[in-house]
Design an enzyme around this catalytic site. Structure first.
Site, short mmCIF file in Angstrom:
data_model
loop_
_atom_site.label_atom_id
_atom_site.label_comp_id
_atom_site.label_asym_id
_atom_site.label_seq_id
_atom_site.Cartn_x
_atom_site.Cartn_y
_atom_site.Cartn_z
N ARG A 52 97.24 84.89 -1.97
CA ARG A 52 97.02 83.90 -0.92
C ARG A 52 97.83 84.20 0.33
NH1 ARG A 52 96.84 77.65 -2.19
NH2 ARG A 52 96.53 77.75 0.06
N LYS A 53 98.65 85.24 0.30
CA LYS A 53 99.41 85.61 1.48
C LYS A 53 98.62 86.64 2.30
CE LYS A 53 102.70 83.05 -0.18
NZ LYS A 53 102.11 82.62 -1.45
#
Length: 377
Positions: A184-185
């Site tokens: 999710r980064k």
């Protein structure tokens, strides 16, 4: 850009270069921690203008090693935001120390000097300050406060790669700054993390600690031309990154500027379409990478946060609740804390809209339409 039937909240930006890098790592015969990990440490530290980087299994282990290196131990207090992924508080408990929850600023979702000061006691040893959702902290005043009080400042920069504070990359001046490479980064290695530090000696100790306290890594023993027997200098951990992950990271690092630029374009479109709502944004002294695009629903919004998430889901759009509040979770039931009104409002009434490199403008318009028309219905 490709439209998806179901719009995810986040999608990594991978291509043939990443696939080829992983293939090369696998075929090299060296897939554990090795030369690619060392190259990734050097490249990322250089890109973020830091003196040293230590690649680790994830950001949680990076935060934990920061506390170990800072000498935090049983009975010490560490000021943390409750408004953060629960790992920020958990690592304090892993050291048998006490997390002390502080409130945050409504507009940035970050700790401030004022909220930290209210949480300090004679037992405070350190502060873990989060660059929440990629929005940079106002670091200089907080650094001054910690220096004046003899406290160690650890930056939880899990979401902040590519963000800047006063013209420099987040993490560039930190004693300790922990980054995440979760999917999710922006920059992802699948799983993985990095601890940046301004002290090469602390970095050397962190490299030993990540490998069970061993004074020589497996790669160093393998490359030696004479018999070398390792020793274990202190009780350590198994916090290693693999060369397969580092191979991904090296390619992803080359994409970082493009990732940030694209997210800033998408964020500007959201902001134009959502006038009057409090959303993720730059600060007076910093620029965000828009790791997440959060929106705070006003008190007069006709639907609750959870109803808005259900509405988005009905239209094939994946949203997420805003940043969690650790003090409301069962793991911290009964944990004493001062009033946290801003934290509780953000945790209850904010949500995260999809934002990722390959999100098409047509899909973004679809999200905006459902959010605006459904929210005001």
């Amino acid at each position: 850009m490709k439209q998806l039937d179901r719009i995810p909240v986040m999608r990594p930006w991978f291509g043939e270069a990443e696939a080829e890098a992983v293939r090369d790592a696998v075929l090299s015969g060296w897939v554990a921690q090795g030369p690619r990990v060392a190259a990734f440490e050097k490249a990322l530290a250089g890109r973020l203008e830091a003196r040293a980087g230590v690649a680790l299994s994830n950001c949680t282990t990076a935060l934990h090693l920061g506390l170990v290196l800072a000498g935090v131990g049983p009975g010490d207090e560490v000021v943390v935001p409750s408004l953060s992924f629960i790992a920020t508080a958990n690592v304090v408990r892993h050291q048998q120390a006490v997390p002390v929850f502080a409130d945050v600023d409504l507009h940035t979702q970050n700790l401030t000097v004022e909220t930290v000061e209210r949480a300090l006691t004679p037992r405070t040893r350190a502060v873990i300050a989060v660059h929440q959702a990629g929005t940079p902290l106002d670091l200089d005043p907080l650094s001054d406060l910690c220096r004046d009080r003899g406290l160690v400042l650890i930056e939880d920069a899990a979401c902040a790669i590519g963000s800047q504070y006063r013209g420099r990359p987040v993490g560039s001046q930190a004693r300790f700054a922990a980054f995440s490479f979760h999917p999710r980064k922006l920059l992802t290695t699948g799983e993985g993390g990095m601890l940046l530090t301004d002290d090469p000696e602390l970095a050397a100790r962190a490299r030993r600690l990540r490998e069970h306290g061993m004074d020589l890594s497996a790669a160093e023993r393998h490359q030696g031309e004479e018999l070398v027997l390792e020793s274990y200098t202190e009780v350590g951990f198994n916090y290693r990154m693999t060369d397969v992950q580092a191979a991904l990271g090296l390619v992803q690092l080359e994409r970082l500027d493009a990732m940030v630029a694209r997210r800033r374009e998408l964020a500007a479109r959201y902001q134009k379409a959502l006038p009057g709502l409090l959303t993720a944004a730059d600060t007076a002294d910093g620029t965000t990478n828009y790791q997440s695009f959060w929106v705070l629903l006003p008190p007069d919004w006709p639907r609750s946060r959870n109803d808005m998430l259900r509405l988005l889901l009905e239209h094939g759009i994946s949203g997420r609740r805003g940043i969690m509040a650790a003090h409301t979770e069962p793991a911290y039931a009964g944990h004493p804390h001062a009033p946290l009104p801003v934290t509780e409002r953000l945790a209850a009434d904010s949500l995260i809209l999809p934002i990722y490199h390959e999100l098409s403008e047509a899909d973004q318009d679809r999200i905006i339409d459902v959010f605006t028309t459904g929210g005001r219905a």
